[in-house]
Scaffold this motif. Sequence first.
Motif, PDB file in Angstrom:
ATOM      1  N   ILE A 190      76.469  40.996  -6.629  1.00  0.00           N
ATOM      2  CA  ILE A 190      75.654  42.401  -6.494  1.00  0.00           C
ATOM      3  C   ILE A 190      74.330  41.986  -6.559  1.00  0.00           C
ATOM      4  CG2 ILE A 190      74.942  43.983  -8.339  1.00  0.00           C
ATOM      5  CD1 ILE A 190      77.586  43.909  -9.394  1.00  0.00           C
ATOM      6  N   ARG A 191      73.678  40.889  -6.878  1.00  0.00           N
ATOM      7  CA  ARG A 191      72.270  40.344  -6.835  1.00  0.00           C
ATOM      8  C   ARG A 191      71.921  40.329  -5.255  1.00  0.00           C
ATOM      9  NH1 ARG A 191      68.346  38.200  -9.817  1.00  0.00           N
ATOM     10  NH2 ARG A 191      69.072  39.816 -11.296  1.00  0.00           N
ATOM     11  N   SER A 192      72.891  39.784  -4.711  1.00  0.00           N
ATOM     12  CA  SER A 192      72.640  39.274  -3.344  1.00  0.00           C
ATOM     13  C   SER A 192      72.613  40.874  -2.215  1.00  0.00           C
ATOM     14  CB  SER A 192      74.010  38.368  -2.825  1.00  0.00           C
ATOM     15  OG  SER A 192      73.678  38.137  -1.488  1.00  0.00           O
ATOM     16  N   MET A 193      73.382  41.470  -2.892  1.00  0.00           N
ATOM     17  CA  MET A 193      73.433  42.845  -2.082  1.00  0.00           C
ATOM     18  C   MET A 193      72.218  43.699  -2.512  1.00  0.00           C
ATOM     19  SD  MET A 193      77.431  44.092  -2.693  1.00  0.00           S
ATOM     20  CE  MET A 193      77.223  45.731  -1.626  1.00  0.00           C
ATOM     21  N   GLU A 194      71.497  43.520  -3.572  1.00  0.00           N
ATOM     22  CA  GLU A 194      70.598  44.001  -3.890  1.00  0.00           C
ATOM     23  C   GLU A 194      69.338  43.425  -2.999  1.00  0.00           C
ATOM     24  OE1 GLU A 194      70.612  45.670  -8.562  1.00  0.00           O
ATOM     25  OE2 GLU A 194      70.179  43.615  -8.175  1.00  0.00           O
ATOM     26  N   LYS A 195      69.111  42.177  -3.083  1.00  0.00           N
ATOM     27  CA  LYS A 195      68.369  41.387  -2.407  1.00  0.00           C
ATOM     28  C   LYS A 195      68.057  41.702  -0.903  1.00  0.00           C
ATOM     29  CE  LYS A 195      67.765  37.542  -5.194  1.00  0.00           C
ATOM     30  NZ  LYS A 195      67.960  35.908  -5.349  1.00  0.00           N
ATOM     31  N   GLY A 196      69.525  41.943  -0.462  1.00  0.00           N
ATOM     32  CA  GLY A 196      69.498  42.539   1.061  1.00  0.00           C
ATOM     33  C   GLY A 196      69.287  43.780   1.493  1.00  0.00           C
ATOM     34  N   GLY A 197      69.117  44.674   0.379  1.00  0.00           N
ATOM     35  CA  GLY A 197      68.803  46.034   0.674  1.00  0.00           C
ATOM     36  C   GLY A 197      69.985  46.991   1.005  1.00  0.00           C
ATOM     37  N   ARG A 198      71.310  46.260   0.532  1.00  0.00           N
ATOM     38  CA  ARG A 198      72.487  47.168   0.877  1.00  0.00           C
ATOM     39  C   ARG A 198      72.818  47.848  -0.405  1.00  0.00           C
ATOM     40  NH1 ARG A 198      77.391  43.578   2.233  1.00  0.00           N
ATOM     41  NH2 ARG A 198      78.070  45.767   2.705  1.00  0.00           N
ATOM     42  N   ALA A 199      73.373  49.261   0.224  1.00  0.00           N
ATOM     43  CA  ALA A 199      73.860  50.131  -0.809  1.00  0.00           C
ATOM     44  C   ALA A 199      75.092  49.475  -1.540  1.00  0.00           C
ATOM     45  CB  ALA A 199      74.271  51.524  -0.154  1.00  0.00           C
ATOM     46  N   ILE A 200      75.154  49.843  -3.067  1.00  0.00           N
ATOM     47  CA  ILE A 200      75.935  49.231  -3.867  1.00  0.00           C
ATOM     48  C   ILE A 200      77.098  50.291  -4.274  1.00  0.00           C
ATOM     49  CG2 ILE A 200      77.039  47.613  -5.705  1.00  0.00           C
ATOM     50  CD1 ILE A 200      74.063  46.380  -5.507  1.00  0.00           C
ATOM     51  N   ASN A 201      78.361  50.535  -3.849  1.00  0.00           N
ATOM     52  CA  ASN A 201      78.843  51.456  -4.330  1.00  0.00           C
ATOM     53  C   ASN A 201      80.725  50.815  -4.127  1.00  0.00           C
ATOM     54  OD1 ASN A 201      80.322  51.518  -1.653  1.00  0.00           O
ATOM     55  ND2 ASN A 201      78.419  52.998  -1.369  1.00  0.00           N
ATOM     56  N   LYS A 202      81.505  51.638  -4.855  1.00  0.00           N
ATOM     57  CA  LYS A 202      83.053  51.091  -4.927  1.00  0.00           C
ATOM     58  C   LYS A 202      83.315  50.369  -3.674  1.00  0.00           C
ATOM     59  CE  LYS A 202      86.569  54.130  -4.700  1.00  0.00           C
ATOM     60  NZ  LYS A 202      87.592  54.939  -5.109  1.00  0.00           N
ATOM     61  N   THR A 203      83.115  51.041  -2.357  1.00  0.00           N
ATOM     62  CA  THR A 203      83.543  50.540  -1.208  1.00  0.00           C
ATOM     63  C   THR A 203      82.968  49.271  -0.572  1.00  0.00           C
ATOM     64  OG1 THR A 203      84.380  52.853  -0.380  1.00  0.00           O
ATOM     65  CG2 THR A 203      83.984  51.051   1.302  1.00  0.00           C
ATOM     66  N   SER A 204      81.430  49.386  -0.721  1.00  0.00           N
ATOM     67  CA  SER A 204      80.704  48.275  -0.199  1.00  0.00           C
ATOM     68  C   SER A 204      80.976  47.081  -1.023  1.00  0.00           C
ATOM     69  CB  SER A 204      78.997  48.676  -0.084  1.00  0.00           C
ATOM     70  OG  SER A 204      78.709  48.851  -1.685  1.00  0.00           O
ATOM     71  N   LEU A 205      81.100  47.377  -2.221  1.00  0.00           N
ATOM     72  CA  LEU A 205      81.281  46.143  -3.256  1.00  0.00           C
ATOM     73  C   LEU A 205      82.772  45.340  -3.196  1.00  0.00           C
ATOM     74  CD1 LEU A 205      80.196  44.000  -5.488  1.00  0.00           C
ATOM     75  CD2 LEU A 205      81.057  45.897  -7.161  1.00  0.00           C
ATOM     76  N   ALA A 206      83.712  46.244  -2.827  1.00  0.00           N
ATOM     77  CA  ALA A 206      85.034  45.572  -2.426  1.00  0.00           C
ATOM     78  C   ALA A 206      84.999  44.877  -1.184  1.00  0.00           C
ATOM     79  CB  ALA A 206      86.008  46.917  -2.420  1.00  0.00           C
ATOM     80  N   HIS A 221      71.479  32.825   1.841  1.00  0.00           N
ATOM     81  CA  HIS A 221      70.747  33.275   3.061  1.00  0.00           C
ATOM     82  C   HIS A 221      71.542  34.324   3.508  1.00  0.00           C
ATOM     83  CE1 HIS A 221      68.120  29.707   1.722  1.00  0.00           C
ATOM     84  NE2 HIS A 221      67.356  30.385   2.658  1.00  0.00           N
ATOM     85  N   LEU A 222      72.946  34.845   3.207  1.00  0.00           N
ATOM     86  CA  LEU A 222      73.458  35.549   4.258  1.00  0.00           C
ATOM     87  C   LEU A 222      72.828  37.035   4.213  1.00  0.00           C
ATOM     88  CD1 LEU A 222      77.047  34.749   3.230  1.00  0.00           C
ATOM     89  CD2 LEU A 222      76.172  34.323   5.535  1.00  0.00           C
ATOM     90  N   SER A 223      72.215  37.535   3.023  1.00  0.00           N
ATOM     91  CA  SER A 223      71.564  38.639   3.032  1.00  0.00           C
ATOM     92  C   SER A 223      70.381  38.841   3.903  1.00  0.00           C
ATOM     93  CB  SER A 223      71.343  39.366   1.539  1.00  0.00           C
ATOM     94  OG  SER A 223      70.632  38.078   0.956  1.00  0.00           O
ATOM     95  N   ARG A 224      69.744  37.809   4.508  1.00  0.00           N
ATOM     96  CA  ARG A 224      68.616  37.731   4.919  1.00  0.00           C
ATOM     97  C   ARG A 224      68.815  38.648   6.518  1.00  0.00           C
ATOM     98  NH1 ARG A 224      66.205  32.207   5.975  1.00  0.00           N
ATOM     99  NH2 ARG A 224      68.130  31.981   6.686  1.00  0.00           N
ATOM    100  N   PRO A 225      67.488  39.448   6.965  1.00  0.00           N
ATOM    101  CA  PRO A 225      67.601  39.991   8.101  1.00  0.00           C
ATOM    102  C   PRO A 225      68.070  39.026   9.201  1.00  0.00           C
ATOM    103  CG  PRO A 225      65.603  40.659   7.043  1.00  0.00           C
ATOM    104  CD  PRO A 225      66.318  39.665   6.088  1.00  0.00           C
ATOM    105  N   ILE A 226      68.839  39.383  10.122  1.00  0.00           N
ATOM    106  CA  ILE A 226      69.117  38.750  11.415  1.00  0.00           C
ATOM    107  C   ILE A 226      67.757  38.355  12.179  1.00  0.00           C
ATOM    108  CG2 ILE A 226      69.443  40.642  12.842  1.00  0.00           C
ATOM    109  CD1 ILE A 226      71.633  37.502  12.907  1.00  0.00           C
ATOM    110  N   THR A 227      66.875  38.989  12.052  1.00  0.00           N
ATOM    111  CA  THR A 227      65.728  38.700  12.816  1.00  0.00           C
ATOM    112  C   THR A 227      65.055  37.376  12.169  1.00  0.00           C
ATOM    113  OG1 THR A 227      64.499  40.259  11.531  1.00  0.00           O
ATOM    114  CG2 THR A 227      65.193  41.228  13.638  1.00  0.00           C
ATOM    115  N   GLN A 228      65.101  37.264  11.014  1.00  0.00           N
ATOM    116  CA  GLN A 228      64.399  35.961  10.431  1.00  0.00           C
ATOM    117  C   GLN A 228      65.391  34.970  10.540  1.00  0.00           C
ATOM    118  OE1 GLN A 228      64.128  36.646   6.204  1.00  0.00           O
ATOM    119  NE2 GLN A 228      63.255  34.423   5.844  1.00  0.00           N
ATOM    120  N   ILE A 229      66.920  34.910  10.581  1.00  0.00           N
ATOM    121  CA  ILE A 229      67.385  34.021  11.033  1.00  0.00           C
ATOM    122  C   ILE A 229      67.240  33.602  12.489  1.00  0.00           C
ATOM    123  CG2 ILE A 229      69.866  33.438  11.345  1.00  0.00           C
ATOM    124  CD1 ILE A 229      70.737  35.278   9.209  1.00  0.00           C
ATOM    125  N   ILE A 230      66.969  34.446  13.327  1.00  0.00           N
ATOM    126  CA  ILE A 230      66.715  34.066  14.820  1.00  0.00           C
ATOM    127  C   ILE A 230      65.415  33.404  14.899  1.00  0.00           C
ATOM    128  CG2 ILE A 230      66.152  35.021  16.932  1.00  0.00           C
ATOM    129  CD1 ILE A 230      67.868  37.430  16.164  1.00  0.00           C
TER     130      ILE A 230
END
Length: 501
Positions: free
Chosen positions: A141-157, A333-342
Amino acid sequence: MGNEGSIDSSGGTGKPSLILPIANEFSPGAPKNNPVSLQIVLRIVSENSGRDAQVEAIRSHYFYNAAEKQSDPQLRRLQQKQLASNVLIGMDSFKIYDEKTEDLTDIGAHLLSLPSEFEANRSFAKHILLTLNGTEILRIIRSMEKGGRAINKTSLAEELNRYGFVTKAGGPISTSSKNHLILLSWLRKANVLPKSGYNINNDELKAIIGTSVDDADDAIALSDRQKVFASTLRRDFEINGVRDVFVKDLRALCQAQHPTVFGRTDDLRKAIINPLVMDGWITHSETKGGRSKGRGRGGASGTVSVTEKLVSLDPEYLGLADLAGIPGEVRNHLSRPITQIIEELSSDDTGVKGLALETLSVRILYELGLTPVAFRERGSENNGAEVDLIAEGADTHFHRWMVQCKNMAKVPVSALAKEIGMAVLYKAQVILIITTGEFTKTVHLHAKQLSETSSHQAILIDKFGLQIYFDEGVTGLFREMGLQARDILEWKLPQRRALVE
């Protein structure tokens, strides 16, 4: 960076698997007009002998008004009993009731013995957090928050599936399931989470289990040598309490217990002791009185001692295994923007570059619906130029992939030859090589010959294919792989004709 020894893919916190408990009607939010109370339902079970009596007592207390739309009294009662039975199934999955003995477990009996419902809820939350992978779910959940992802039943599953969680039967977690939400609702009863939303109360969490989500993140992100050193010191604390331990003695223990992981010690202070001190896991003191009294020289001199942060940490997080085979720092680091990884793929720092390549490789495998199960080499050991891993998938059938990611201008044929050998050794069907550069013509030729003459197949993604992925996401990636799949099918046609003849 992380794994410096043998592979162990048993799970991120050292637990053999990440199973999500079945909750069913064992929920503090059901039924709505008379929600399940932990101590009340435990008391009902305790006061009634045998499953049938327990089911009837739970039905009478919680579900006597359920199934109102059912006009047949017998069928209505049958549905009510099924709901009551589901409560016991959930309690069994949460390990506070044993369906075999038809009685409370020791944990269940302990929860019932506590003086208040609030204390029981806190103790139950601790049980969920430490033994039912609850802390791991909070980390996700914390990782999803850091990545700016919406957290709900579907996305968390979906995210739980990505990180290796499975159902009790071993299958993926359905996005329509409520089991993960019900587990979180029990944590809400202990104020670990608010009544609504996903803002983790780290102070409450630390008060309950002694560890915050951030501490758990920090521990998982340690390198394997750092984990071995810290866990060995922690075990000394469990035996001897807080004391100064000679670094030389601790080093000897680490080498004896983990000879593969702890083979290198010439950089002990720089790579292990100093980072652990800086992050607050240990203290280090130069021993007074000279080298002989200090029981060590150079990086092995002085003594170390545990800190409160190390003592309070759940030791599972110092295990060498990585969740679904994914090293801790990659997961963080998975939640980081792809632009940063590039950007980091071009870094002059080989550690940064290697971590970026590993993170990219895992992201791509996730996009393909595959699960990384083991890293074979790490970027820090080859100047951040490549990472080798094994991945598996199971859609219509099981399939294993050998994957190599290379951060170099030209990929030689030897890279493919190596993967072919590994594919035979590990019984893999697919070889996937991804590069930020280009493949030589010989690599393409050998990939074609591999498909024509064997049961294996090689998929090659170069910088142009990666750019399509960067620009279009998973849609572009699947299109590129689909084009290669059609070529592979054409190359393998002679094999199919030979079978028919």
